[in-house]
Write a protein that holds these residues in place. Structure first.
Motif, short mmCIF file in Angstrom:
data_model
loop_
_atom_site.label_atom_id
_atom_site.label_comp_id
_atom_site.label_asym_id
_atom_site.label_seq_id
_atom_site.Cartn_x
_atom_site.Cartn_y
_atom_site.Cartn_z
N PHE A 92 0.83 -1.20 0.00
CA PHE A 92 0.00 0.00 0.00
C PHE A 92 0.86 1.25 0.00
O PHE A 92 0.58 2.22 -0.71
CB PHE A 92 -0.96 0.00 1.20
CG PHE A 92 -1.86 1.21 1.22
CD1 PHE A 92 -2.97 1.27 0.42
CD2 PHE A 92 -1.58 2.29 2.05
CE1 PHE A 92 -3.80 2.38 0.43
CE2 PHE A 92 -2.39 3.40 2.06
CZ PHE A 92 -3.50 3.44 1.25
N VAL A 93 1.92 1.26 0.80
CA VAL A 93 2.83 2.40 0.86
C VAL A 93 3.49 2.61 -0.50
O VAL A 93 3.61 3.74 -0.99
CB VAL A 93 3.87 2.21 1.98
CG1 VAL A 93 4.93 3.30 1.93
CG2 VAL A 93 3.20 2.18 3.34
N ALA A 94 3.91 1.51 -1.14
CA ALA A 94 4.55 1.61 -2.46
C ALA A 94 3.56 2.13 -3.50
O ALA A 94 3.91 2.97 -4.34
CB ALA A 94 5.11 0.26 -2.88
N LEU A 95 2.32 1.66 -3.45
CA LEU A 95 1.30 2.12 -4.39
C LEU A 95 0.99 3.60 -4.19
O LEU A 95 0.89 4.37 -5.15
CB LEU A 95 0.03 1.28 -4.26
CG LEU A 95 -1.12 1.66 -5.17
CD1 LEU A 95 -0.75 1.39 -6.63
CD2 LEU A 95 -2.38 0.91 -4.79
N ALA A 96 0.87 4.02 -2.94
CA ALA A 96 0.59 5.43 -2.64
C ALA A 96 1.75 6.32 -3.10
O ALA A 96 1.52 7.40 -3.67
CB ALA A 96 0.34 5.61 -1.15
N ALA A 97 2.97 5.87 -2.89
CA ALA A 97 4.14 6.64 -3.33
C ALA A 97 4.18 6.73 -4.85
O ALA A 97 4.50 7.78 -5.42
CB ALA A 97 5.43 6.00 -2.81
N PHE A 98 3.83 5.65 -5.53
CA PHE A 98 3.80 5.65 -6.99
C PHE A 98 2.74 6.62 -7.53
O PHE A 98 3.01 7.39 -8.46
CB PHE A 98 3.54 4.23 -7.51
CG PHE A 98 3.50 4.12 -9.00
CD1 PHE A 98 4.68 4.20 -9.74
CD2 PHE A 98 2.30 3.96 -9.66
CE1 PHE A 98 4.65 4.11 -11.11
CE2 PHE A 98 2.26 3.87 -11.04
CZ PHE A 98 3.44 3.94 -11.77
N ILE A 99 1.57 6.62 -6.92
CA ILE A 99 0.50 7.53 -7.35
C ILE A 99 0.92 8.98 -7.11
O ILE A 99 0.68 9.86 -7.96
CB ILE A 99 -0.82 7.19 -6.63
CG1 ILE A 99 -1.36 5.84 -7.15
CG2 ILE A 99 -1.86 8.29 -6.83
CD1 ILE A 99 -2.52 5.30 -6.37
N CYS A 100 1.55 9.25 -5.97
CA CYS A 100 2.03 10.62 -5.70
C CYS A 100 3.06 11.06 -6.72
O CYS A 100 3.03 12.20 -7.20
CB CYS A 100 2.62 10.70 -4.30
SG CYS A 100 1.39 10.66 -2.99
N CYS A 101 3.97 10.15 -7.08
CA CYS A 101 4.98 10.48 -8.09
C CYS A 101 4.33 10.78 -9.44
O CYS A 101 4.74 11.71 -10.13
CB CYS A 101 5.98 9.34 -8.23
SG CYS A 101 7.11 9.22 -6.84
N LEU A 102 3.32 10.01 -9.80
CA LEU A 102 2.61 10.25 -11.06
C LEU A 102 1.92 11.62 -11.05
O LEU A 102 2.00 12.37 -12.03
CB LEU A 102 1.59 9.16 -11.33
CG LEU A 102 2.11 7.84 -11.85
CD1 LEU A 102 0.97 6.84 -11.99
CD2 LEU A 102 2.81 8.02 -13.18
#
Length: 101
Positions: free
Chosen positions: A12-22
């Motif tokens: 979940f943390v990795a997915l949230a970080a990826f969405i923020c980067c996008l």
């Protein structure tokens, strides 16, 4: 307690970080596309400020809508009346500056 476990899971943390980067990475190209759509020239400083004002106003309205949907708007009731009126005066001043430009 179960909700905290969900939020701290690695995927979940990795997915949230990826969405923020996008989202953050797409901001600059989207602003440039907006300049082209609204015919704002590179030397048009007033147009750029007005466009930024519209973007931030829209972002603020979206955050308020999200707060209303998630019922977090009631947490703003702890503000004193003076704080809320100061915010409204600041908002009106902000609007007047962008209207003048």
């Amino acid at each position: 307690m179960e909700n905290k476990k969900f939020i701290t899971q690695t995927w979940f943390v990795a997915l949230a970080a990826f969405i923020c980067c996008l989202l953050w990475g797409s901001a600059y190209p989207c602003i440039k596309i907006g300049y082209e759509l609204f015919n704002i020239e590179a030397s048009d400083l007033a147009g750029k400020f007005l466009f930024a004002g519209y973007r931030f106003t829209l972002a603020g309205l979206l955050v308020l809508l999200l707060c209303l949907i998630t019922k977090k708007a009631s947490q703003a009731s702890h503000l004193k009346h003076g704080d809320r009126s100061s915010f409204l005066v600041f908002h009106k001043l902000h609007y007047n500056i962008y209207s003048f430009i």
